[in-house]
Scaffold this motif. Structure first.
Motif, PDB file in Angstrom:
ATOM      1  N   ILE A 171      -4.485   8.642  -9.535  1.00 45.98           N
ATOM      2  CA  ILE A 171      -5.436   8.470  -8.612  1.00 45.98           C
ATOM      3  C   ILE A 171      -5.950   7.000  -8.593  1.00 45.98           C
ATOM      4  O   ILE A 171      -6.178   6.544  -7.357  1.00 45.98           O
ATOM      5  CB  ILE A 171      -7.141   9.422  -9.391  1.00 45.98           C
ATOM      6  N   LEU A 172      -5.785   6.008  -9.324  1.00 44.82           N
ATOM      7  CA  LEU A 172      -5.886   4.734  -9.326  1.00 44.82           C
ATOM      8  C   LEU A 172      -4.871   4.310  -8.468  1.00 44.82           C
ATOM      9  O   LEU A 172      -5.521   3.422  -7.412  1.00 44.82           O
ATOM     10  CB  LEU A 172      -5.956   4.118 -10.713  1.00 44.82           C
ATOM     11  N   LEU A 173      -3.695   4.707  -8.438  1.00 39.19           N
ATOM     12  CA  LEU A 173      -2.785   4.022  -7.575  1.00 39.19           C
ATOM     13  C   LEU A 173      -3.008   4.500  -6.311  1.00 39.19           C
ATOM     14  O   LEU A 173      -2.851   3.871  -5.301  1.00 39.19           O
ATOM     15  CB  LEU A 173      -1.272   4.507  -8.010  1.00 39.19           C
TER      16      LEU A 173
ATOM     17  N   PRO B 171      -4.871  -1.300   2.653  1.00 38.04           N
ATOM     18  CA  PRO B 171      -4.598  -1.620   4.190  1.00 38.04           C
ATOM     19  C   PRO B 171      -6.048  -2.027   4.678  1.00 38.04           C
ATOM     20  O   PRO B 171      -6.056  -2.779   5.730  1.00 38.04           O
ATOM     21  CB  PRO B 171      -4.395  -0.224   4.726  1.00 38.04           C
ATOM     22  N   LEU B 172      -7.142  -1.652   4.404  1.00 36.79           N
ATOM     23  CA  LEU B 172      -8.340  -2.027   4.993  1.00 36.79           C
ATOM     24  C   LEU B 172      -8.839  -3.477   4.449  1.00 36.79           C
ATOM     25  O   LEU B 172      -9.174  -4.254   5.496  1.00 36.79           O
ATOM     26  CB  LEU B 172      -9.533  -0.966   4.265  1.00 36.79           C
ATOM     27  N   LEU B 173      -8.477  -3.865   3.312  1.00 36.06           N
ATOM     28  CA  LEU B 173      -8.726  -5.177   2.717  1.00 36.06           C
ATOM     29  C   LEU B 173      -7.770  -6.077   3.425  1.00 36.06           C
ATOM     30  O   LEU B 173      -7.824  -7.208   3.805  1.00 36.06           O
ATOM     31  CB  LEU B 173      -8.890  -5.240   1.345  1.00 36.06           C
ATOM     32  N   ALA B 174      -6.463  -5.513   3.681  1.00 34.78           N
ATOM     33  CA  ALA B 174      -5.470  -6.157   4.502  1.00 34.78           C
ATOM     34  C   ALA B 174      -5.701  -6.736   5.862  1.00 34.78           C
ATOM     35  O   ALA B 174      -5.586  -7.623   6.314  1.00 34.78           O
ATOM     36  CB  ALA B 174      -3.814  -5.679   4.280  1.00 34.78           C
ATOM     37  N   TRP B 175      -6.427  -5.810   6.538  1.00 36.54           N
ATOM     38  CA  TRP B 175      -6.856  -5.946   8.182  1.00 36.54           C
ATOM     39  C   TRP B 175      -7.783  -6.873   7.927  1.00 36.54           C
ATOM     40  O   TRP B 175      -7.846  -7.676   8.981  1.00 36.54           O
ATOM     41  CB  TRP B 175      -7.232  -4.571   8.457  1.00 36.54           C
ATOM     42  N   PHE B 176      -8.848  -6.698   7.218  1.00 34.07           N
ATOM     43  CA  PHE B 176     -10.002  -7.793   7.063  1.00 34.07           C
ATOM     44  C   PHE B 176      -9.563  -9.031   7.032  1.00 34.07           C
ATOM     45  O   PHE B 176      -9.900 -10.115   7.576  1.00 34.07           O
ATOM     46  CB  PHE B 176     -11.070  -7.184   6.505  1.00 34.07           C
TER      47      PHE B 176
ATOM     48  N   ALA C  71       0.783  -1.197  -0.068  1.00 29.00           N
ATOM     49  CA  ALA C  71       0.147  -0.043  -0.067  1.00 29.00           C
ATOM     50  C   ALA C  71       0.846   1.123   0.103  1.00 29.00           C
ATOM     51  O   ALA C  71       0.488   2.324  -0.640  1.00 29.00           O
ATOM     52  CB  ALA C  71      -0.981   0.098   1.175  1.00 29.00           C
ATOM     53  N   LEU C  72       1.754   1.328   0.936  1.00 31.33           N
ATOM     54  CA  LEU C  72       2.862   2.359   0.772  1.00 31.33           C
ATOM     55  C   LEU C  72       3.516   2.688  -0.451  1.00 31.33           C
ATOM     56  O   LEU C  72       3.583   3.821  -1.102  1.00 31.33           O
ATOM     57  CB  LEU C  72       4.009   2.204   1.807  1.00 31.33           C
ATOM     58  N   ALA C  73       3.762   1.448  -1.199  1.00 32.10           N
ATOM     59  CA  ALA C  73       4.696   1.757  -2.344  1.00 32.10           C
ATOM     60  C   ALA C  73       3.441   2.251  -3.459  1.00 32.10           C
ATOM     61  O   ALA C  73       3.705   3.077  -4.621  1.00 32.10           O
ATOM     62  CB  ALA C  73       5.076   0.439  -2.834  1.00 32.10           C
ATOM     63  N   LEU C  74       2.276   1.919  -3.296  1.00 30.82           N
ATOM     64  CA  LEU C  74       1.257   1.984  -4.566  1.00 30.82           C
ATOM     65  C   LEU C  74       1.003   3.611  -4.437  1.00 30.82           C
ATOM     66  O   LEU C  74       0.797   4.425  -5.074  1.00 30.82           O
ATOM     67  CB  LEU C  74      -0.051   1.532  -4.178  1.00 30.82           C
ATOM     68  N   ILE C  75       0.860   4.152  -2.974  1.00 33.15           N
ATOM     69  CA  ILE C  75       0.648   5.513  -2.733  1.00 33.15           C
ATOM     70  C   ILE C  75       2.134   6.222  -3.136  1.00 33.15           C
ATOM     71  O   ILE C  75       1.656   7.600  -3.726  1.00 33.15           O
ATOM     72  CB  ILE C  75       0.447   5.753  -1.191  1.00 33.15           C
ATOM     73  N   ALA C  76       3.202   5.978  -2.739  1.00 35.65           N
ATOM     74  CA  ALA C  76       4.358   6.569  -3.394  1.00 35.65           C
ATOM     75  C   ALA C  76       4.276   6.664  -4.987  1.00 35.65           C
ATOM     76  O   ALA C  76       4.657   7.745  -5.535  1.00 35.65           O
ATOM     77  CB  ALA C  76       5.522   6.101  -2.810  1.00 35.65           C
ATOM     78  N   GLY C  77       3.771   5.644  -5.377  1.00 39.90           N
ATOM     79  CA  GLY C  77       3.914   5.568  -7.014  1.00 39.90           C
ATOM     80  C   GLY C  77       2.930   6.448  -7.539  1.00 39.90           C
ATOM     81  O   GLY C  77       3.304   7.259  -8.564  1.00 39.90           O
ATOM     82  N   GLY C  78       1.810   6.645  -6.814  1.00 41.10           N
ATOM     83  CA  GLY C  78       0.696   7.606  -7.384  1.00 41.10           C
ATOM     84  C   GLY C  78       1.054   9.067  -7.196  1.00 41.10           C
ATOM     85  O   GLY C  78       0.939  10.045  -7.996  1.00 41.10           O
ATOM     86  N   VAL C  79       1.883   9.273  -5.926  1.00 43.34           N
ATOM     87  CA  VAL C  79       2.198  10.627  -5.838  1.00 43.34           C
ATOM     88  C   VAL C  79       3.486  11.012  -6.848  1.00 43.34           C
ATOM     89  O   VAL C  79       3.508  12.207  -7.362  1.00 43.34           O
ATOM     90  CB  VAL C  79       2.727  10.782  -4.328  1.00 43.34           C
ATOM     91  N   ALA C  80       4.400  10.059  -6.791  1.00 40.96           N
ATOM     92  CA  ALA C  80       5.404  10.273  -7.799  1.00 40.96           C
ATOM     93  C   ALA C  80       5.032  10.457  -9.184  1.00 40.96           C
ATOM     94  O   ALA C  80       5.708  11.320 -10.069  1.00 40.96           O
ATOM     95  CB  ALA C  80       6.411   9.285  -7.835  1.00 40.96           C
ATOM     96  N   LEU C  81       4.022   9.933  -9.599  1.00 37.90           N
ATOM     97  CA  LEU C  81       3.683   9.863 -11.101  1.00 37.90           C
ATOM     98  C   LEU C  81       2.909  11.129 -11.380  1.00 37.90           C
ATOM     99  O   LEU C  81       3.244  11.867 -12.598  1.00 37.90           O
ATOM    100  CB  LEU C  81       2.434   8.834 -11.373  1.00 37.90           C
ATOM    101  N   GLU C  82       2.375  11.708 -10.420  1.00 39.06           N
ATOM    102  CA  GLU C  82       1.698  13.125 -10.664  1.00 39.06           C
ATOM    103  C   GLU C  82       2.684  14.144 -10.370  1.00 39.06           C
ATOM    104  O   GLU C  82       2.682  15.403 -10.856  1.00 39.06           O
ATOM    105  CB  GLU C  82       0.623  13.262  -9.753  1.00 39.06           C
ATOM    106  N   ALA C  83       3.712  13.999  -9.546  1.00 36.66           N
ATOM    107  CA  ALA C  83       4.561  15.046  -9.152  1.00 36.66           C
ATOM    108  C   ALA C  83       5.948  15.174  -9.979  1.00 36.66           C
ATOM    109  O   ALA C  83       6.175  16.589 -10.162  1.00 36.66           O
ATOM    110  CB  ALA C  83       5.114  14.692  -7.700  1.00 36.66           C
ATOM    111  N   LEU C  84       6.414  14.095 -10.552  1.00 41.07           N
ATOM    112  CA  LEU C  84       7.298  14.186 -11.534  1.00 41.07           C
ATOM    113  C   LEU C  84       6.739  14.821 -12.865  1.00 41.07           C
ATOM    114  O   LEU C  84       5.699  14.661 -13.459  1.00 41.07           O
ATOM    115  CB  LEU C  84       8.079  12.999 -11.879  1.00 41.07           C
ATOM    116  N   SER C  85       7.770  15.429 -13.607  1.00 37.77           N
ATOM    117  CA  SER C  85       7.428  16.340 -14.827  1.00 37.77           C
ATOM    118  C   SER C  85       7.660  14.966 -15.864  1.00 37.77           C
ATOM    119  O   SER C  85       8.645  15.125 -16.534  1.00 37.77           O
ATOM    120  CB  SER C  85       8.076  17.252 -15.256  1.00 37.77           C
TER     121      SER C  85
END
Length: 124
Positions: A63-65, A73-78, A36-50
């Protein structure tokens, strides 16, 4: 003693399983958290980098990432809780609800980025 463990709805059911299985279940949960952390980082990086990707497709992929990173994390918890309860009650382990979702989601992101690269930025 087990009533004070969190979450009670998991630990008050059944008996104590072999600790190795409980610890393996916890490691799997933590692996999903890292994903999940990697997906969030990838989503931020994809939009932040030119990157030379069509902006609309880049935004949708980002947004999908981010959504996948928030849902995981929610599905992982359950999933952890369902597996722990199954271990405690001697039932077969449930199947993962997360694998297919992430496989389809990451594949969709890959297609969006590929098309975005092939089309290139608007006005190129």
């Amino acid at each position: 003693m087990t009533a004070s463990r969190f979450p009670r709805w998991v630990y008050t059911e059944g008996g104590e399983p072999d600790p190795r299985f409980t610890l393996a279940n916890e490691r799997t949960f933590l692996a999903w958290i890292r994903t999940a952390l990697a997906l969030i980082a990838g989503g931020v990086a994809l939009e932040a980098l030119s990157l030379p990707i069509q902006p609309g497709l880049r935004l949708v992929a980002s947004i999908l990432l981010l959504v996948l990173g928030l849902v995981s994390p929610l599905l992982a918890w359950f999933g952890w809780a369902a597996s722990e309860r199954a271990l405690r009650c001697g039932r077969p382990l449930p199947s993962s609800r997360l694998g297919l979702l992430l496989a389809v989601g990451v594949a969709a992101v890959g297609v969006l980025v590929l098309v975005g690269v092939l089309v290139g930025p608007v006005g190129r």
